[in-house]
Design a protein around this motif. Structure first.
Motif, PDB file in Angstrom:
ATOM      1  N   GLY A 122       3.391  -5.203  -2.359  1.00  0.00           N
ATOM      2  CA  GLY A 122       1.976  -5.073  -2.032  1.00  0.00           C
ATOM      3  C   GLY A 122       1.647  -3.699  -1.487  1.00  0.00           C
ATOM      4  N   LEU A 123       2.536  -3.150  -0.692  1.00  0.00           N
ATOM      5  CA  LEU A 123       2.325  -1.815  -0.136  1.00  0.00           C
ATOM      6  C   LEU A 123       2.285  -0.766  -1.245  1.00  0.00           C
ATOM      7  N   LEU A 124       3.177  -0.878  -2.194  1.00  0.00           N
ATOM      8  CA  LEU A 124       3.191   0.067  -3.312  1.00  0.00           C
ATOM      9  C   LEU A 124       1.954  -0.093  -4.184  1.00  0.00           C
ATOM     10  N   TRP A 125       1.584  -1.346  -4.466  1.00  0.00           N
ATOM     11  CA  TRP A 125       0.432  -1.593  -5.346  1.00  0.00           C
ATOM     12  C   TRP A 125      -0.856  -1.060  -4.723  1.00  0.00           C
ATOM     13  N   LEU A 126      -1.017  -1.269  -3.422  1.00  0.00           N
ATOM     14  CA  LEU A 126      -2.235  -0.805  -2.755  1.00  0.00           C
ATOM     15  C   LEU A 126      -2.322   0.715  -2.687  1.00  0.00           C
ATOM     16  N   ASN A 127      -1.203   1.377  -2.768  1.00  0.00           N
ATOM     17  CA  ASN A 127      -1.200   2.837  -2.640  1.00  0.00           C
ATOM     18  C   ASN A 127      -0.746   3.517  -3.922  1.00  0.00           C
ATOM     19  N   TRP A 128      -1.022   2.872  -5.054  1.00  0.00           N
ATOM     20  CA  TRP A 128      -0.682   3.484  -6.347  1.00  0.00           C
ATOM     21  C   TRP A 128      -1.586   4.686  -6.590  1.00  0.00           C
ATOM     22  N   GLU A 129      -1.072   5.643  -7.293  1.00  0.00           N
ATOM     23  CA  GLU A 129      -1.800   6.888  -7.526  1.00  0.00           C
ATOM     24  C   GLU A 129      -2.713   6.755  -8.741  1.00  0.00           C
ATOM     25  N   GLY A 130      -3.888   6.126  -8.524  1.00  0.00           N
ATOM     26  CA  GLY A 130      -4.863   5.966  -9.614  1.00  0.00           C
ATOM     27  C   GLY A 130      -4.244   5.245 -10.793  1.00  0.00           C
ATOM     28  N   GLU A 131      -4.385   5.861 -11.971  1.00  0.00           N
ATOM     29  CA  GLU A 131      -3.782   5.322 -13.183  1.00  0.00           C
ATOM     30  C   GLU A 131      -2.452   6.006 -13.465  1.00  0.00           C
ATOM     31  N   GLY A 132      -1.893   6.652 -12.449  1.00  0.00           N
ATOM     32  CA  GLY A 132      -0.636   7.371 -12.623  1.00  0.00           C
ATOM     33  C   GLY A 132       0.529   6.434 -12.884  1.00  0.00           C
ATOM     34  N   PRO A 133       1.651   7.003 -13.264  1.00  0.00           N
ATOM     35  CA  PRO A 133       2.796   6.195 -13.668  1.00  0.00           C
ATOM     36  C   PRO A 133       3.686   5.729 -12.517  1.00  0.00           C
ATOM     37  N   ALA A 134       3.420   6.163 -11.289  1.00  0.00           N
ATOM     38  CA  ALA A 134       4.327   5.823 -10.194  1.00  0.00           C
ATOM     39  C   ALA A 134       3.562   5.742  -8.883  1.00  0.00           C
ATOM     40  N   PRO A 135       4.095   5.018  -7.899  1.00  0.00           N
ATOM     41  CA  PRO A 135       3.419   4.917  -6.601  1.00  0.00           C
ATOM     42  C   PRO A 135       3.481   6.233  -5.835  1.00  0.00           C
ATOM     43  N   ARG A 136       2.612   6.331  -4.819  1.00  0.00           N
ATOM     44  CA  ARG A 136       2.614   7.525  -3.983  1.00  0.00           C
ATOM     45  C   ARG A 136       3.694   7.430  -2.909  1.00  0.00           C
ATOM     46  N   TRP A 137       3.572   8.261  -1.899  1.00  0.00           N
ATOM     47  CA  TRP A 137       4.510   8.292  -0.778  1.00  0.00           C
ATOM     48  C   TRP A 137       5.925   8.659  -1.230  1.00  0.00           C
ATOM     49  N   ARG A 138       6.009   9.688  -2.055  1.00  0.00           N
ATOM     50  CA  ARG A 138       7.322  10.087  -2.567  1.00  0.00           C
ATOM     51  C   ARG A 138       8.229  10.613  -1.458  1.00  0.00           C
ATOM     52  N   TYR A 139       7.655  11.413  -0.539  1.00  0.00           N
ATOM     53  CA  TYR A 139       8.487  11.990   0.521  1.00  0.00           C
ATOM     54  C   TYR A 139       8.975  10.939   1.512  1.00  0.00           C
ATOM     55  N   PRO A 140       8.092  10.026   1.976  1.00  0.00           N
ATOM     56  CA  PRO A 140       8.626   8.936   2.817  1.00  0.00           C
ATOM     57  C   PRO A 140       9.691   8.116   2.101  1.00  0.00           C
ATOM     58  N   ALA A 141       9.498   7.925   0.793  1.00  0.00           N
ATOM     59  CA  ALA A 141      10.491   7.167   0.033  1.00  0.00           C
ATOM     60  C   ALA A 141      11.831   7.890   0.031  1.00  0.00           C
ATOM     61  N   ARG A 142      11.785   9.216  -0.105  1.00  0.00           N
ATOM     62  CA  ARG A 142      13.031   9.979  -0.092  1.00  0.00           C
ATOM     63  C   ARG A 142      13.721   9.891   1.259  1.00  0.00           C
ATOM     64  N   LEU A 143      12.939   9.930   2.332  1.00  0.00           N
ATOM     65  CA  LEU A 143      13.522   9.801   3.668  1.00  0.00           C
ATOM     66  C   LEU A 143      14.164   8.425   3.856  1.00  0.00           C
ATOM     67  N   LEU A 144      13.445   7.379   3.405  1.00  0.00           N
ATOM     68  CA  LEU A 144      13.996   6.027   3.523  1.00  0.00           C
ATOM     69  C   LEU A 144      15.244   5.857   2.671  1.00  0.00           C
ATOM     70  N   ALA A 145      15.216   6.429   1.464  1.00  0.00           N
ATOM     71  CA  ALA A 145      16.379   6.335   0.591  1.00  0.00           C
ATOM     72  C   ALA A 145      17.577   7.056   1.211  1.00  0.00           C
ATOM     73  N   GLY A 146      17.318   8.235   1.793  1.00  0.00           N
ATOM     74  CA  GLY A 146      18.397   8.962   2.448  1.00  0.00           C
ATOM     75  C   GLY A 146      18.963   8.187   3.628  1.00  0.00           C
ATOM     76  N   LEU A 147      18.053   7.601   4.424  1.00  0.00           N
ATOM     77  CA  LEU A 147      18.490   6.787   5.555  1.00  0.00           C
ATOM     78  C   LEU A 147      19.311   5.591   5.085  1.00  0.00           C
ATOM     79  N   GLY A 148      18.833   4.954   4.011  1.00  0.00           N
ATOM     80  CA  GLY A 148      19.565   3.808   3.474  1.00  0.00           C
ATOM     81  C   GLY A 148      20.953   4.190   3.001  1.00  0.00           C
ATOM     82  N   GLY A 149      21.053   5.309   2.296  1.00  0.00           N
ATOM     83  CA  GLY A 149      22.359   5.761   1.825  1.00  0.00           C
ATOM     84  C   GLY A 149      23.311   6.025   2.978  1.00  0.00           C
ATOM     85  N   VAL A 150      22.805   6.692   4.025  1.00  0.00           N
ATOM     86  CA  VAL A 150      23.644   6.998   5.195  1.00  0.00           C
ATOM     87  C   VAL A 150      24.094   5.713   5.892  1.00  0.00           C
TER      88      VAL A 150
END
Length: 376
Positions: free
Chosen positions: A208-236
């Motif tokens: 729901g969070l991703l769907w509500l913050n989708w980038e218009g008709e773009g191909p992917a959700p927004r918040w790319r930088y927070p996603a990278r931080l979370l992914a890095g944290l998850g990997g660590v």
């Protein structure tokens, strides 16, 4: 209604998600298969071929609420989702991951896919930790996979695909079926419905969070930088959890000199018949002192002094804390409490019996009413 009059844009007017090779899904799949192979090739204790023993799963980082709460082994929340209990278990979860992962990876990108898997693993583990009995051993990536399925269901509301409703119905049905053991059957089926629930709830929320913050008709959700931080944290955190499991593995893998679980006698007759030989064969197992104490109590001599000494030696053995689940210690403490009650030390007995009494139902509390008096 003609296409021109339709409120939906034409299919070719919508920017489609870029075609990507699902290498992250493949990496996750290969990783959990490799970890399962290690479980099988380097087992702890006994077990059937391709079916790791409980001892093996616990040593490699299975989720046991008692070990998390009482020993602070929080790393198990992340290692348990990487482990599997049988060949069928890894096959089913592997197929489920491969069925949903590539499409979701295409829709939300690799970074968000890893974030969903990471948070879904935690959500599933927390569901298991909070809802399952304290001594249940839980493993499997199903919580993380339920998160992916639930998130994909919500994210697909962004899609204009002709088969969208069919796909969403299949996803919703998969989530619903995964909850059947929890809702209608309970936790005694070998299927961790609590982990499924935790993963699904996490997936619906994140989707729901991703769907509500989708980038218009773009191909992917927004918040790319927070996603990278979370992914890095998850990997660590995954690396730290695996390293911690490796550090403690040798403590849980001390099987040399341990009585096989299948050979531990059950009942007084079996203890008298088999106990003496096991005590001689496995002198370094704390359960040998426990058995010796029972033998002292059960023989005609009824030597309570030596029985107490053996029980206290068993409880003082460090292997009892590092090799066995906490419920064994509670049982030993309760046996010692019964002995103390028999020798007139009732106050000490009641205090020592409290941890075991807390696990009993009302019927058993009534049977052991002297050691487990009702709370005032």
């Amino acid at each position: 209604m003609s296409l021109a009059a339709s409120p939906l844009p034409a299919q070719d007017e919508i920017q489609a998600a870029p075609a990507v090779r699902p290498w992250l899904t493949a990496t996750l799949l290969v990783s959990i298969c490799a970890i399962y192979a290690i479980e099988v090739m380097r087992p702890v204790g006994g077990g059937v071929k391709f079916t790791p023993s409980i001892e093996t799963l616990v040593a490699y980082g299975a989720l046991v609420p008692d070990l998390v709460a009482e020993r602070g082994e929080w790393y198990r929340l992340l290692t348990a989702p990487l482990l599997h209990g049988s060949l069928l278990h890894i096959l089913m979860n592997g197929l489920a991951l491969w069925s949903i992962g590539p499409d979701l990876e295409r829709r939300v990108g690799r970074t968000w896919l890893f974030v969903l898997f990471f948070l879904g693993a935690i959500g599933g583990a927390l569901g298991s930790f909070l809802l399952n009995p304290s001594d249940i051993v839980s493993v499997g990536a199903s919580g993380a996979i339920m998160c992916l399925i639930a998130a994909a269901f919500v994210v697909m509301f962004h899609s204009r695909e002709a088969r969208r409703w069919d796909l969403q119905w299949e996803m919703l049905r998969a989530v619903g079926l995964s909850l059947v053991p929890l809702i209608f059957i309970g936790s005694h089926t070998g299927i961790d419905g609590a982990a499924h629930l935790g993963g699904a709830v996490t997936g619906f929320a994140l989707g729901g969070l991703l769907w509500l913050n989708w980038e218009g008709e773009g191909p992917a959700p927004r918040w790319r930088y927070p996603a990278r931080l979370l992914a890095g944290l998850g990997g660590v955190l995954f690396v730290i959890a695996i390293a911690r499991a490796g550090t403690l593995h040798h403590q849980y893998a001390l099987t040399a000199g341990m009585i096989p679980s299948s050979e531990v006698p059950v009942g007084n007759d079996a203890t008298l018949r088999l106990g003496p030989a096991l005590i001689q064969q496995y002198p370094n197992d704390p359960r040998s002192h426990w058995l010796q104490g029972q033998v002292y109590q059960l023989t005609d001599v009824h030597d309570l002094g030596n029985a107490e000494r053996e029980l206290r030696l068993a409880l003082a053995d460090p292997l009892l804390r590092t090799r066995f689940l906490p419920d064994l210690r509670r049982k030993m403490e309760f046996d010692l409490a019964e002995l103390l009650m028999e020798t007139g030390r009732s106050a000490q007995a009641v205090e020592l019996a409290k941890p075991f009494c807390s696990t009993l139902d009302d019927f058993m509390m009534h049977i052991y009413h002297e050691l487990c008096p009702p709370a005032n």
